[in-house]
Design a protein around this motif. Structure first.
Motif, mmCIF file in Angstrom:
data_model
loop_
_atom_site.group_PDB
_atom_site.id
_atom_site.type_symbol
_atom_site.label_atom_id
_atom_site.label_comp_id
_atom_site.label_asym_id
_atom_site.label_seq_id
_atom_site.Cartn_x
_atom_site.Cartn_y
_atom_site.Cartn_z
ATOM 1 N N TYR A 53 4.861 2.048 -8.783
ATOM 2 C CA TYR A 53 3.658 1.416 -8.389
ATOM 3 C C TYR A 53 3.124 1.575 -6.857
ATOM 4 O O TYR A 53 2.207 1.381 -6.778
ATOM 5 C CB TYR A 53 3.757 -0.192 -8.687
ATOM 6 N N GLN A 91 8.701 -5.736 8.169
ATOM 7 C CA GLN A 91 8.593 -4.862 6.811
ATOM 8 C C GLN A 91 8.771 -3.628 6.745
ATOM 9 O O GLN A 91 8.147 -2.913 7.749
ATOM 10 C CB GLN A 91 7.411 -5.404 5.917
ATOM 11 N N GLY A 93 9.816 0.188 4.235
ATOM 12 C CA GLY A 93 10.573 0.980 2.829
ATOM 13 C C GLY A 93 11.994 0.796 3.170
ATOM 14 O O GLY A 93 12.456 0.392 4.057
ATOM 15 N N SER A 121 11.889 -8.008 5.746
ATOM 16 C CA SER A 121 11.388 -7.462 4.290
ATOM 17 C C SER A 121 11.975 -5.946 4.115
ATOM 18 O O SER A 121 10.842 -5.116 4.234
ATOM 19 C CB SER A 121 9.831 -7.825 4.065
ATOM 20 N N GLY A 123 14.334 -4.816 1.847
ATOM 21 C CA GLY A 123 14.859 -4.230 0.507
ATOM 22 C C GLY A 123 16.334 -4.466 0.310
ATOM 23 O O GLY A 123 16.905 -5.411 1.109
ATOM 24 N N ARG A 144 10.951 -9.553 -3.196
ATOM 25 C CA ARG A 144 10.521 -9.775 -4.718
ATOM 26 C C ARG A 144 11.142 -9.160 -5.780
ATOM 27 O O ARG A 144 11.792 -8.038 -5.629
ATOM 28 C CB ARG A 144 8.934 -9.502 -4.511
ATOM 29 N N PRO A 214 -1.876 -9.259 -6.895
ATOM 30 C CA PRO A 214 -2.316 -8.535 -7.857
ATOM 31 C C PRO A 214 -1.784 -7.063 -7.751
ATOM 32 O O PRO A 214 -1.641 -6.479 -6.751
ATOM 33 C CB PRO A 214 -3.721 -8.514 -7.808
ATOM 34 N N TYR A 288 0.705 3.326 5.876
ATOM 35 C CA TYR A 288 1.477 2.053 5.044
ATOM 36 C C TYR A 288 0.362 1.667 3.887
ATOM 37 O O TYR A 288 0.084 0.483 3.677
ATOM 38 C CB TYR A 288 1.711 0.766 6.034
ATOM 39 N N LEU A 290 0.046 0.960 0.426
ATOM 40 C CA LEU A 290 1.078 0.660 -0.768
ATOM 41 C C LEU A 290 0.095 0.824 -1.798
ATOM 42 O O LEU A 290 0.333 1.340 -3.069
ATOM 43 C CB LEU A 290 1.423 -0.629 -0.812
ATOM 44 N N TYR A 291 -1.391 0.587 -1.704
ATOM 45 C CA TYR A 291 -2.452 0.465 -2.640
ATOM 46 C C TYR A 291 -3.845 0.917 -1.951
ATOM 47 O O TYR A 291 -3.918 0.657 -0.795
ATOM 48 C CB TYR A 291 -2.427 -0.666 -3.565
#
Ligand code: SAM
Ligand code: FES
Length: 330
Positions: A53, A91, A93, A121, A123, A144, A214, A288, A290-291
């Motif tokens: 994703y 944060q 990767g 954050s 990983g 998460r 979402p 950065y 992600l989406y």
């Protein structure tokens, strides 16, 4: 609430007015009207993983990779202090370059230079590495679990292991971190039953923080063209998580603000009590991704601060005092 009640409340036809109002009351009673601002610093977009994703997955050749220097990280952290933030969320990767030793050094320097509460954050690491990061001065950790559905997890995170992810969360707690986890809502193949399980798991794990956003399909990933999660579903998840966990810190996430200009405001009205304004250098923000449609990519940190303060004023809320540590320990 039991699983059946949660599934019922998550169903698109179910009326939200009553339980959103209950979530807002629960928020007021257990965490108050103050909203904690955490400066979000995206310090590297290198990642060794291939989550299906995620826009910065290793297999996306379109990403222009960057990694901030220690000096740049310190400058951003100092800027966060100047903006009145008490927490920096670092944060990235899963960047092989930052062996735990380098990361420990950076955490130590940020802590000494700024006194900020530090949330990581970054990983999955080993138990010993988490302990070292905690000793260096990191206070909190966000990891998460993305979905409690084992089969869906395996399908979406082909190079990760479900049990290992949960072991990491247990190790973080053991190391003394305030632990945050969370999920994406609206993943392809995700059921309302599994989202209800996610909420029950937040409660069982007694999480200090729960982040919900979402899922937004990224065109440069294998999930390109998937429908994505709705704001309605994400808000239902936030409200029910507030009702069930009571005093967890719950952010109105950037992903919510990215699919609806009022997304974060709506989340703050049905259970959320945290905002994470971006403090990353503007020249790297677009990298950065992600989406698609991520908000604030062209804004300076000062503009994001002004924007969130105006948002709080419009809602009759204000910045919370203090570091905003976990309320579970109180
Ligand atoms: N590498 C760390 C990790 O995996 O925990 C932290 C960085 S990761 C980019 C942060 C979060 O972004 C993930 O936990 C995931 O929930 C979220 N995310 C990634 N891709 C997304 C997408 N397409 N839509 C919404 N959220 C996404
Ligand atoms: Fe590594 Fe998303 S795949 S941060």
């Amino acid at each position: 609430m039991n699983k059946e009640e949660l599934v019922q409340a998550l169903s698109p036809g179910a009326d939200t007015a009553a339980f959103f109002a209950l979530a807002d009351e629960t928020r007021k009673k257990y965490v108050g009207d103050g909203v904690h601002l955490r400066g979000l610093l995206e310090f590297s977009n290198h990642c060794r993983r291939n989550c299906r994703y995620c826009g910065i997955r290793a297999g996306n050749p379109k990403v222009r990779r960057y990694r901030l220097t220690t000096g740049e990280i310190l400058d951003c952290a100092r800027a966060a202090v100047a903006l009145g933030y008490r927490t920096v969320v670092m944060q990235s990767g899963e960047d092989n370059h930052w062996g735990p030793k380098e990361l420990v050094k950076i955490v130590d320097e940020v802590k000494k230079a700024t006194g900020l509460a530090i949330t990581l954050s970054v990983g999955e690491y080993t138990k010993e590495e988490y302990k070292d990061l905690r000793k260096a001065g990191a206070d909190r950790f966000l990891l998460r679990f993305e979905t409690s559905d084992r089969a869906l997890f395996a399908a979406l995170k082909p190079d990760s292991d479900y049990d290992r992810r949960f072991s990491c969360l247990a190790w973080l707690k053991e190391a003394g971190f305030q632990v945050g986890s969370g999920v994406m809502a609206g993943l392809p193949g995700q059921t309302l039953e599994s989202l209800a399980d996610d909420i029950l798991l937040f409660k069982k794990m007694d999480l200090d923080m729960v982040g919900i956003g979402p899922f937004i399909a990224n065109p440069d990933t294998p999930l390109a063209g998937s429908p994505g999660g709705t704001l309605d579903l994400a808000l239902r998840m936030v409200a029910l998580t507030r009702i069930v966990t009571r005093n967890a810190h719950i952010p109105a996430t950037t992903a919510m603000g990215s699919i609806d200009p009022q997304g974060r405001q709506k989340a703050l009205r049905c259970g959320a009590n945290v905002l994470m304004p971006n403090i990353s250098p503007v020249e790297h923000r677009v990298d950065y991704s992600l989406y698609p449609g991520k908000i604030c990519v062209n804004d300076q940190p000062e503009q994001c601060a002004g924007c969130v303060d105006a948002m709080l004023r419009s809602l009759g809320r204000s910045r919370a005092g203090g570091f905003g540590h976990s309320l579970k320990k109180a």
